[in-house]
Design an enzyme around this catalytic site. Structure first.
Site, PDB file in Angstrom:
ATOM      1  N   CYS A  19      22.565  -6.629 -12.304  1.00  0.00           N
ATOM      2  CA  CYS A  19      21.374  -7.304 -11.759  1.00  0.00           C
ATOM      3  C   CYS A  19      20.544  -7.929 -12.883  1.00  0.00           C
ATOM      4  O   CYS A  19      19.985  -9.014 -12.727  1.00  0.00           O
ATOM      5  CB  CYS A  19      20.535  -6.357 -10.908  1.00  0.00           C
ATOM      6  SG  CYS A  19      20.031  -4.843 -11.729  1.00  0.00           S
ATOM      7  N   ASP A  60       0.839  -1.197   0.000  1.00  0.00           N
ATOM      8  CA  ASP A  60       0.000   0.000   0.000  1.00  0.00           C
ATOM      9  C   ASP A  60       0.874   1.247   0.000  1.00  0.00           C
ATOM     10  O   ASP A  60       0.604   2.216  -0.688  1.00  0.00           O
ATOM     11  CB  ASP A  60      -0.895   0.008   1.248  1.00  0.00           C
ATOM     12  CG  ASP A  60      -1.965  -1.059   1.128  1.00  0.00           C
ATOM     13  OD1 ASP A  60      -2.331  -1.381  -0.014  1.00  0.00           O
ATOM     14  OD2 ASP A  60      -2.402  -1.575   2.166  1.00  0.00           O
ATOM     15  N   CYS A  85      19.846 -11.952 -12.898  1.00  0.00           N
ATOM     16  CA  CYS A  85      18.501 -12.372 -12.454  1.00  0.00           C
ATOM     17  C   CYS A  85      18.060 -13.704 -13.097  1.00  0.00           C
ATOM     18  O   CYS A  85      17.813 -13.765 -14.304  1.00  0.00           O
ATOM     19  CB  CYS A  85      17.488 -11.270 -12.772  1.00  0.00           C
ATOM     20  SG  CYS A  85      15.816 -11.729 -12.271  1.00  0.00           S
TER      21      CYS A  85
HETATM   22  S1  SF4 Z   1      23.344  -3.952 -10.149  1.00  0.00           S
HETATM   23 FE1  SF4 Z   1      21.372  -3.151 -10.852  1.00  0.00          FE
HETATM   24  S2  SF4 Z   1      20.704  -1.823  -9.182  1.00  0.00           S
HETATM   25 FE2  SF4 Z   1      22.907  -2.116  -8.884  1.00  0.00          FE
HETATM   26  S3  SF4 Z   1      23.885  -0.389  -9.962  1.00  0.00           S
HETATM   27 FE3  SF4 Z   1      23.791  -2.138 -11.387  1.00  0.00          FE
HETATM   28  S4  SF4 Z   1      21.890  -1.766 -12.545  1.00  0.00           S
HETATM   29 FE4  SF4 Z   1      21.773  -0.517 -10.677  1.00  0.00          FE
HETATM   30  S1  SF4 Z   2      14.229 -12.808  -9.043  1.00  0.00           S
HETATM   31 FE1  SF4 Z   2      15.873 -12.505  -7.548  1.00  0.00          FE
HETATM   32  S2  SF4 Z   2      17.578 -11.684  -8.764  1.00  0.00           S
HETATM   33 FE2  SF4 Z   2      15.707 -11.409  -9.977  1.00  0.00          FE
HETATM   34  S3  SF4 Z   2      14.968  -9.353  -9.479  1.00  0.00           S
HETATM   35 FE3  SF4 Z   2      13.900 -10.784  -8.140  1.00  0.00          FE
HETATM   36  S4  SF4 Z   2      15.139 -10.773  -6.254  1.00  0.00           S
HETATM   37 FE4  SF4 Z   2      16.436  -9.926  -7.883  1.00  0.00          FE
END
Ligand code: SF4
Ligand code: SF4
Length: 241
Positions: free
Chosen positions: A174, A116, A178
């Site tokens: 990231c 929220d 991921c």
């Molecule tokens: S890992 Fe993801 S959140 Fe961290 S600086 Fe790089 S792009 Fe940004």
């Molecule tokens: S799945 Fe895991 S690595 Fe991918 S964005 Fe979500 S928290 Fe980050």
């Protein structure tokens, strides 16, 4: 100096002293009057506070979340609630009103997948950091290796300079990491919806799966926390990387 300015300065100093003696690693003050989904509509100011995650446990996220991380996640959430309770009581003793909501809500609601009131909103408005490409708060001091909470109040204080742009630059760590491909690779700017940054459903489903593997009832992944160069700086400072 006007009377209001004098009161504002005094309360800011008193709060700094009090919060500085508590469990918070980082905190800041913001004006939330422009935010419509405030949980306490009459309380227009916010204090955003963060507790850092244990650096060794954050490093262990390289292998994916384990029991240790889920325990740390829960423990820091409990400490945040205690911290927010103490700060709220302190504010009430000063003669103002204050309240707070729990540190995490989104994973408790698998249908909506959003809180929220996202605590990240208060954090960016308080100047603590920006929203990374992974939709997490990123701070220059701790990267994303922290959890945050907000205290809502009508106490006056000196507010921080809101962060309105991303400092992610060309980084895509990231996104590349991921596992379910939830990070879209978009650079945040103020007001951007989370869905533009992240496929929330993919992140949630993967997090839930990893959380259940790590320990029943948990919905955490967090692997993008450890690969963030801002988090790495924190881990290096702490001597674990
Ligand atoms: S890992 Fe993801 S959140 Fe961290 S600086 Fe790089 S792009 Fe940004
Ligand atoms: S799945 Fe895991 S690595 Fe991918 S964005 Fe979500 S928290 Fe980050």
């Amino acid at each position: 100096m006007s009377d209001l300015k004098r009161v504002t300065t005094r309360i800011t100093e008193e709060l700094d002293n009090f919060i500085g003696g508590c469990d918070a690693a980082i905190w800041g003050y913001c004006d939330l009057s422009g935010i419509t989904n405030r949980p306490f509509p009459e309380l227009r100011n916010g204090i955003s506070m963060g507790i850092k995650l244990n650096p060794k446990i954050v490093l262990s996220l390289k292998e994916g979340p384990g029991e240790e991380y889920t325990r740390e996640y829960d423990e820091v959430n409990s400490r945040l609630a205690v911290l927010a309770g103490k700060v709220s009581e302190f504010i009430k003793d000063l003669g103002y009103d204050a309240g707070f909501i729990p540190p995490t809500q989104s994973l408790n609601d698998p249908e909506r997948l959003f809180a929220d009131f996202p605590h990240k909103t208060a954090a960016t408005l308080s100047g603590l950091g920006w929203i990374g490409k992974n939709a997490l708060l990123v701070t220059k001091k701790y990267g994303s290796a922290l959890r945050i909470i907000t205290v809502f109040t009508d106490a006056p204080f000196t507010t921080g300079e809101p962060v309105i742009k991303s400092y992610c630059g060309d980084c895509r760590s990231c996104m590349d990491l991921c596992p379910p491909g939830a990070v879209r690779g978009v650079k945040w700017s103020q007001g951007m919806s989370r869905e533009k940054l992240l496929d929330t459903r993919r992140c949630f489903e993967y997090s839930r799966k990893m959380g259940y593997e790590a320990g029943p009832g948990h919905g955490v992944c967090g692997r993008c926390i450890v690969v963030c160069p801002w988090t790495e700086k924190y881990l290096k400072r702490e001597g674990v990387l």
